[in-house]
Design an enzyme around this catalytic site. Structure first.
Site, PDB file in Angstrom:
ATOM      1  N   SER A  24      -2.168 -12.568  37.971  1.00 14.57           N
ATOM      2  CA  SER A  24      -3.623 -12.603  38.142  1.00 14.57           C
ATOM      3  C   SER A  24      -4.152 -14.012  37.947  1.00 14.57           C
ATOM      4  O   SER A  24      -5.294 -14.306  38.285  1.00 14.57           O
ATOM      5  CB  SER A  24      -4.285 -11.681  37.121  1.00 14.57           C
ATOM      6  OG  SER A  24      -4.170 -12.246  35.823  1.00 14.57           O
ATOM      7  N   GLY A  25      -3.322 -14.877  37.362  1.00 15.20           N
ATOM      8  CA  GLY A  25      -3.817 -16.217  37.051  1.00 15.20           C
ATOM      9  C   GLY A  25      -4.344 -16.288  35.626  1.00 15.20           C
ATOM     10  O   GLY A  25      -4.634 -17.358  35.112  1.00 15.20           O
ATOM     11  N   GLY A  26      -4.472 -15.148  34.970  1.00 11.97           N
ATOM     12  CA  GLY A  26      -4.871 -15.125  33.566  1.00 11.97           C
ATOM     13  C   GLY A  26      -3.702 -15.573  32.685  1.00 11.97           C
ATOM     14  O   GLY A  26      -2.574 -15.727  33.166  1.00 11.97           O
ATOM     15  N   VAL A  27      -4.017 -15.760  31.410  1.00 12.27           N
ATOM     16  CA  VAL A  27      -3.003 -16.303  30.497  1.00 12.27           C
ATOM     17  C   VAL A  27      -1.774 -15.392  30.395  1.00 12.27           C
ATOM     18  O   VAL A  27      -0.635 -15.858  30.489  1.00 12.27           O
ATOM     19  CB  VAL A  27      -3.588 -16.445  29.073  1.00 12.27           C
ATOM     20  CG1 VAL A  27      -2.623 -17.191  28.173  1.00 12.27           C
ATOM     21  CG2 VAL A  27      -4.929 -17.116  29.108  1.00 12.27           C
ATOM     22  N   ASP A  28      -2.013 -14.100  30.220  1.00 13.17           N
ATOM     23  CA  ASP A  28      -0.891 -13.216  29.916  1.00 13.17           C
ATOM     24  C   ASP A  28       0.088 -13.099  31.087  1.00 13.17           C
ATOM     25  O   ASP A  28       1.295 -13.262  30.915  1.00 13.17           O
ATOM     26  CB  ASP A  28      -1.397 -11.817  29.533  1.00 13.17           C
ATOM     27  CG  ASP A  28      -2.406 -11.878  28.407  1.00 13.17           C
ATOM     28  OD1 ASP A  28      -2.437 -12.921  27.722  1.00 13.17           O
ATOM     29  OD2 ASP A  28      -3.159 -10.909  28.218  1.00 13.17           O
ATOM     30  N   SER A  29      -0.455 -12.829  32.274  1.00 14.17           N
ATOM     31  CA  SER A  29       0.486 -12.668  33.388  1.00 14.17           C
ATOM     32  C   SER A  29       1.120 -14.015  33.743  1.00 14.17           C
ATOM     33  O   SER A  29       2.272 -14.067  34.179  1.00 14.17           O
ATOM     34  CB  SER A  29      -0.180 -12.020  34.601  1.00 14.17           C
ATOM     35  OG  SER A  29      -1.129 -12.862  35.179  1.00 14.17           O
ATOM     36  N   SER A  30       0.421 -15.118  33.503  1.00 13.33           N
ATOM     37  CA  SER A  30       1.006 -16.432  33.801  1.00 13.33           C
ATOM     38  C   SER A  30       2.171 -16.727  32.864  1.00 13.33           C
ATOM     39  O   SER A  30       3.225 -17.189  33.297  1.00 13.33           O
ATOM     40  CB  SER A  30      -0.035 -17.540  33.651  1.00 13.33           C
ATOM     41  OG  SER A  30      -1.073 -17.348  34.560  1.00 13.33           O
ATOM     42  N   CYS A  49       0.836  -1.211   0.000  1.00 10.96           N
ATOM     43  CA  CYS A  49       0.000   0.000   0.000  1.00 10.96           C
ATOM     44  C   CYS A  49       0.870   1.261   0.000  1.00 10.96           C
ATOM     45  O   CYS A  49       1.591   1.509  -0.952  1.00 10.96           O
ATOM     46  CB  CYS A  49      -0.995  -0.044   1.156  1.00 10.96           C
ATOM     47  SG  CYS A  49      -2.339   1.142   0.933  1.00 10.96           S
ATOM     48  N   TYR A  50       0.856   2.050   1.089  1.00  7.62           N
ATOM     49  CA  TYR A  50       1.723   3.239   1.106  1.00  7.62           C
ATOM     50  C   TYR A  50       3.166   2.834   0.819  1.00  7.62           C
ATOM     51  O   TYR A  50       3.891   3.518   0.101  1.00  7.62           O
ATOM     52  CB  TYR A  50       1.640   3.934   2.478  1.00  7.62           C
ATOM     53  CG  TYR A  50       2.593   5.113   2.599  1.00  7.62           C
ATOM     54  CD1 TYR A  50       2.250   6.357   2.081  1.00  7.62           C
ATOM     55  CD2 TYR A  50       3.847   4.964   3.211  1.00  7.62           C
ATOM     56  CE1 TYR A  50       3.134   7.432   2.169  1.00  7.62           C
ATOM     57  CE2 TYR A  50       4.731   6.035   3.295  1.00  7.62           C
ATOM     58  CZ  TYR A  50       4.369   7.264   2.774  1.00  7.62           C
ATOM     59  OH  TYR A  50       5.244   8.317   2.852  1.00  7.62           O
ATOM     60  N   HIS A  53      -3.499  -5.266   0.366  1.00  5.97           N
ATOM     61  CA  HIS A  53      -2.932  -5.757   1.640  1.00  5.97           C
ATOM     62  C   HIS A  53      -2.937  -7.283   1.685  1.00  5.97           C
ATOM     63  O   HIS A  53      -3.961  -7.877   2.022  1.00  5.97           O
ATOM     64  CB  HIS A  53      -3.758  -5.216   2.818  1.00  5.97           C
ATOM     65  CG  HIS A  53      -3.590  -3.746   3.040  1.00  5.97           C
ATOM     66  ND1 HIS A  53      -2.608  -3.230   3.853  1.00  5.97           N
ATOM     67  CD2 HIS A  53      -4.258  -2.686   2.538  1.00  5.97           C
ATOM     68  CE1 HIS A  53      -2.676  -1.915   3.848  1.00  5.97           C
ATOM     69  NE2 HIS A  53      -3.668  -1.556   3.050  1.00  5.97           N
TER      70      HIS A  53
END
Ligand code: XMP
Length: 513
Positions: A223-229, A82-83, A169
């Site tokens: 937190s026990g969530g995926v990202d912080s784990s 594109c650009y 794209h």
């Protein structure tokens, strides 16, 4: 063997990280770099190829981002999108103009299938266009390799120098054969082996973290969530006991969740780190007593989190680094990669103010959610944790209408547990977006056995969403809904009615607050 790298040079387009991700899907390591990076720095990284991104500008705007012409003499294959394609044409002496007709959306493009970029692509193929300028004349030495009725140079190529450009794209999924084009570029044209795996990202990140941190101390809010784990495990593998993870159990987690987090990260778990679980349940219930307004609840939960954390941080003292599990969708790019503002995660927003630290580390910053999951699996994190449902920082506090009490938390935990169990049994768990039980503040009359009941109504929610900004209620088979309803009524004390929420977002929201 040296790791192969393709650089995405960011000119301010909205799909920059998506391009990088698509290249990684071809098993070639790829990173986005700002267009302000010098050619010397680029050469030092020894890339096998460079991709110029799109961008909102016209090459003729004075303020538009350009790059020194010498990049075309570095002997590195370049793909302009594109650009980026217009910039290539303009810099090399072609002609860029405002198109008489702008193209936007799905567009049938006729391609030259003998060109290396289009090997294996259909002669007529649907691509995603979004442009007002176009290349009116390709530079000398280039051949036109694709066109549409209104775009004479939808793609061009100078195979001798390995320069390729597309007006459309290839990275977005609407371009049906875009992956084939990108694969042709990175594998056939740049000559990459394509042997990079998420495992290499994990190994290299661990090595880099080790070098950076040295013998420094690191603090992580888990937190026990995926990202912080995943972030915590990366750090643990890199620096072991130099890492301290603080896990605040605010009593608003899903059933068993606090114990599950402790089982994985605590002293009997699988990782070397210092784990601190703060059992702050009662503290939260006390603070939330009598509070009904959803924003007020959110505020209390958020502030209390900061206070609890502050107390723990004081006990630990100064640390060198604070880890955050920020992932790419949390990062709002400034547009040109010069600086990035971070949308602070609700779980940890505000922490930097209360922790005495030198620098924030965000090892997952460039990954998309499913890439984080892949990294998690590579790290040996249990599947149930890796595929855990997104869960809001304020937890069940925003899945209970009205006042939050310990009794209501128990009810919604049990109902939600049954719902998730039945969804998994029906094999629907990986196909659905987000699903959970909420507790309405409504009580109504029912009859159970020979008795009158006056109990709560549970609302089941399930939505399909790709961006969490818009969502549609999911079509869950009736027999599953019946089963869940029956089980909740029979097994959860205090509930005599179950409803299914069919509202989309907008006008509704996903959460139930
Ligand atoms: P809504 O309810 O706004 O939710 O449609 C959109 C998505 O955001 C999540 N969500 C949160 N996540 N902290 C979080 O970490 C929060 O305070 C929060 N509020 C909403 C919600 O679960 C859904 O995925």
């Amino acid at each position: 063997m040296e790791r192969e790298l393709v650089i995405v040079l960011d000119f301010g387009g909205q799909y920059n990280q998506l391009i990088a991700r698509r290249v990684r899907e071809c098993n070639v390591y790829c990173e986005v770099k700002p267009y302000t990076m010098s050619l010397d720095e680029i050469k030092k990284m020894n890339p096998k190829g460079i991709i110029f991104t799109g961008g909102p500008n016209s090459v003729y705007d004075e303020a538009s981002p350009h790059y020194e012409k010498a990049i075309f003499e570095a002997g590195i294959p370049i793909l302009g999108i594109c650009y980026g394609s217009q910039l290539m044409a303009y810099t090399l002496g072609g002609e860029v103009k405002t198109a008489p007709v702008s193209e936007y959306g799905h567009t049938e493009v006729t391609v030259d299938t003998t060109d290396a970029l289009f090997e294996g692509v259909s002669e007529k193929t649907v691509c995603w266009m979004s442009h007002t300028d176009y290349i009116a004349q390709a530079p000398e030495g280039f051949k036109v390799t694709a066109s549409t009725p209104v775009c004479p140079v939808a793609a061009m190529a100078c195979p001798e120098k390995k320069f390729y450009a597309t007006q459309f794209h290839p990275e977005v999924m609407h371009t049906k054969e875009g992956m084939q084009m990108l694969r042709n570029f990175v594998i056939n044209i740049c000559g990459c082996r394509g042997d990079w795996q998420m495992g290499s990202f994990v190994d290299e990140t661990i090595k880099a973290l080790r070098e950076k941190i040295g013998d420094g101390k690191v603090l992580c809010a888990l937190s026990g969530g995926v990202d912080s784990s995943v972030a915590a495990v990366l750090l643990s593998k890199a620096i072991g006991k130099q890492l301290t993870c603080v896990f605040v159990d605010h009593g608003l987690l899903r059933k068993n969740e606090g114990d599950e987090v402790e089982a994985v990260f605590g002293p009997d778990g699988s990782y070397e780190l210092n784990f601190i679980r703060v059992n702050a349940q009662q503290r939260y219930y006390d603070k939330l007593k009598g509070v009904e307004e959803p924003e007020a609840k959110r505020k209390i939960i958020g502030e209390e989190f900061i206070r609890v954390f502050e107390e723990e941080a004081k006990k630990i003292g100064a640390v060198d680094y604070l880890v955050q599990g920020t992932i790419y969708p949390d990062v709002i790019e400034s547009g040109l990669g010069k600086s990035a503002t971070i949308k602070s995660h609700h779980n940890v927003g505000g922490l930097p103010d209360v922790v005495d630290f030198k620098e924030i580390i965000e090892p997952l910053r460039m990954l998309f959610k499913d890439e984080v999951r892949k990294a998690g699996l590579e790290l040996g994190i249990p599947e149930y944790l890796v595929y855990r449902q997104p869960f809001p920082g304020p937890g069940l506090g925003i899945r209970i209408i009205g006042e939050v009490t310990e009794e209501k938390v128990k009810i919604v935990q049990e109902a939600d547990y049954i719902y998730r169990e039945e969804i998994a049994k029906a094999g629907l768990d990986k196909g659905l977006g987000q699903y959970f039980a909420g507790l309405t503040n409504m009580r109504s009359v029912g009859v159970m056995g020979d008795f009158r009941t006056y109990d709560y109504a549970i609302a089941l929610r399930a939505v399909n969403t790709s961006d969490f900004m818009t969502a549609e209620a999911s079509e869950i088979p009736y027999e599953v809904l019946f089963k869940v309803t029956n089980r909740i009524i029979n097994e959860v004390k205090g509930v005599n009615r179950v409803m299914y929420d069919l509202t989309s977002k907008p006008p509704g929201t996903i959460e139930f607050e």
